[in-house]
Design a protein around this motif. Structure first.
Motif, short mmCIF file in Angstrom:
data_model
loop_
_atom_site.label_atom_id
_atom_site.label_comp_id
_atom_site.label_asym_id
_atom_site.label_seq_id
_atom_site.Cartn_x
_atom_site.Cartn_y
_atom_site.Cartn_z
N GLY A 108 0.84 -1.19 0.00
CA GLY A 108 0.00 0.00 0.00
C GLY A 108 0.88 1.24 0.00
N ILE A 109 1.01 1.88 -1.17
CA ILE A 109 1.88 3.06 -1.30
C ILE A 109 1.03 4.32 -1.12
CG2 ILE A 109 3.47 4.33 -2.78
CD1 ILE A 109 4.65 1.68 -2.20
N SER A 110 1.08 4.91 0.06
CA SER A 110 0.32 6.14 0.30
C SER A 110 1.03 7.35 -0.28
CB SER A 110 0.12 6.34 1.81
OG SER A 110 1.37 6.61 2.43
N GLY A 111 2.34 7.23 -0.40
CA GLY A 111 3.14 8.38 -0.83
C GLY A 111 3.84 9.03 0.34
N GLY A 112 3.56 8.53 1.55
CA GLY A 112 4.26 9.01 2.74
C GLY A 112 5.59 8.31 2.89
N ASP A 114 6.75 6.31 5.17
CA ASP A 114 6.72 4.92 5.63
C ASP A 114 6.53 3.94 4.47
OD1 ASP A 114 6.88 6.05 8.16
OD2 ASP A 114 4.71 6.04 8.43
N SER A 115 5.57 4.23 3.61
CA SER A 115 5.26 3.30 2.52
C SER A 115 6.37 3.25 1.47
CB SER A 115 3.93 3.65 1.86
OG SER A 115 3.97 4.93 1.27
N ALA A 208 1.49 -5.84 2.30
CA ALA A 208 2.53 -5.25 3.14
C ALA A 208 2.16 -3.81 3.45
CB ALA A 208 3.88 -5.31 2.43
N LEU A 209 2.17 -3.46 4.74
CA LEU A 209 1.83 -2.12 5.18
C LEU A 209 3.03 -1.48 5.89
CD1 LEU A 209 -1.74 -2.85 6.58
CD2 LEU A 209 -1.15 -1.85 4.36
#
Length: 313
Positions: A108-112, A114-115, A208-209
């Motif tokens: 999950g690519i939020s763009g933050g 962490d991801s 994967a998170l």
């Protein structure tokens, strides 16, 4: 920060008081104002190391836009992050058997930060581990969000992957007339639902998170204080409802180290526009500040809490 596609683009480049010349195996960096010259030998097969050396010598940050296969691992690993990132990630991956042969793993690519760091970590694992698995990066994008995600898309592409972008009107659902009391929880749940649906359609078995040690500690304390239960973010678990395994490879990594790494590599982090993330009403922010305050006296507070709840994993 300067972006280049290859080393030849440094030829005759002038930045501040520095002037670059690229010769056959040497980069000549001169500073006429301070009257000195640097002759830096370079290896065409390891340009990442050369650019890091230039930054140390001149404080000029130069990013390579196109990676060769050899340079990918060198860029991801950087220097000084074995203890801070790669060892704790490896420990979590091994302890919870997160990746197995033949897995198809959605990220999950939020763009933050962490991801994106999680994406780097799984690309690294794929290159160094003797395990054949697939990586499928997915970004849920709110149509109301005007952020330019092109840099994020190009970043993922540099490593040989295509970012799947799924658009949704998530903003209306979270901040509409219902005025949801816990918009962050609802937002996360809706995003996760979209991911689960996409995974089912594409026969993807693991998600994967990018949750890290701070997230796990904060969530545990939030549940105790505000909900009266001991529910936690487990590093890995199987969802019976959705028939997928959820993994959190950065479960043992502290957020401050993710921040340090993302800054050093100048990762293409999307600007945070969520009005709830840093709101004074945010219970998570209150808990985060409490932990930060305690850590000034007890630096290991996060690890201590993690060790105290291992039986819940």
């Amino acid at each position: 920060m300067i972006k280049i596609k290859n080393l030849s683009e440094l030829q005759n480049l002038k930045v501040d008081n520095y002037f670059f010349e690229v010769l056959e195996d040497v980069i000549k960096i001169s500073n006429k104002k301070e009257k000195f010259e640097i002759n830096l030998k370079y290896n065409k097969d390891n340009l990442i190391s050369t650019l890091e050396t230039i930054k140390k010598l001149t404080e000029i940050k130069i990013l390579l836009e196109d990676f060769s296969e050899r340079e990918i691992l060198s860029f991801i690993e950087s220097k000084g992050y074995n203890k801070l990132l790669w060892n704790p990630i490896g420990k979590a991956m091994h302890q919870f058997n997160m990746i197995e042969e033949g897995d198809r793993v959605a990220i999950g690519i939020s763009g933050g930060k962490d991801s994106i760091v999680l994406f780097n970590a799984l690309v690294r694992i794929k290159k160094i581990a003797n395990i054949n698995f697939e990586i499928i990066p997915i970004h849920i994008h709110m149509k109301e969000d005007t952020s330019d995600i092109s840099e994020l898309v190009n970043y993922i592409k540099k490593f040989g992957y295509e970012l799947q972008v799924i658009e949704t009107k998530l903003g209306n659902l979270v901040s509409g007339e219902t005025k949801e009391k816990n918009p962050c929880f609802l937002c996360g749940r809706i995003r996760r639902g979209i991911l689960y649906t996409t995974m089912k359609e594409q026969n993807i078995n693991k998600l994967a998170l990018g949750h890290h040690k701070d997230d796990i500690v904060e969530t545990f304390l939030l549940n105790i204080i505000y909900q009266g239960n001991r529910n936690i973010m487990r590093p890995a678990y199987f969802s019976e409802e959705h028939q997928v395994t959820v993994i959190r490879p950065m479960a043992f990594v502290e957020e401050k180290n993710i921040i340090s790494y993302s800054k050093k590599l100048s990762l293409p982090i999307l600007e945070e526009k969520c009005p709830y993330e840093m709101s004074s009403d945010s219970k998570r922010l209150k808990i985060k500040n409490i932990i930060k305050s305690i850590s000034e006296e007890t630096p290991d507070v996060r690890s201590n809490i993690i060790n105290s709840i291992k039986d819940l994993f």
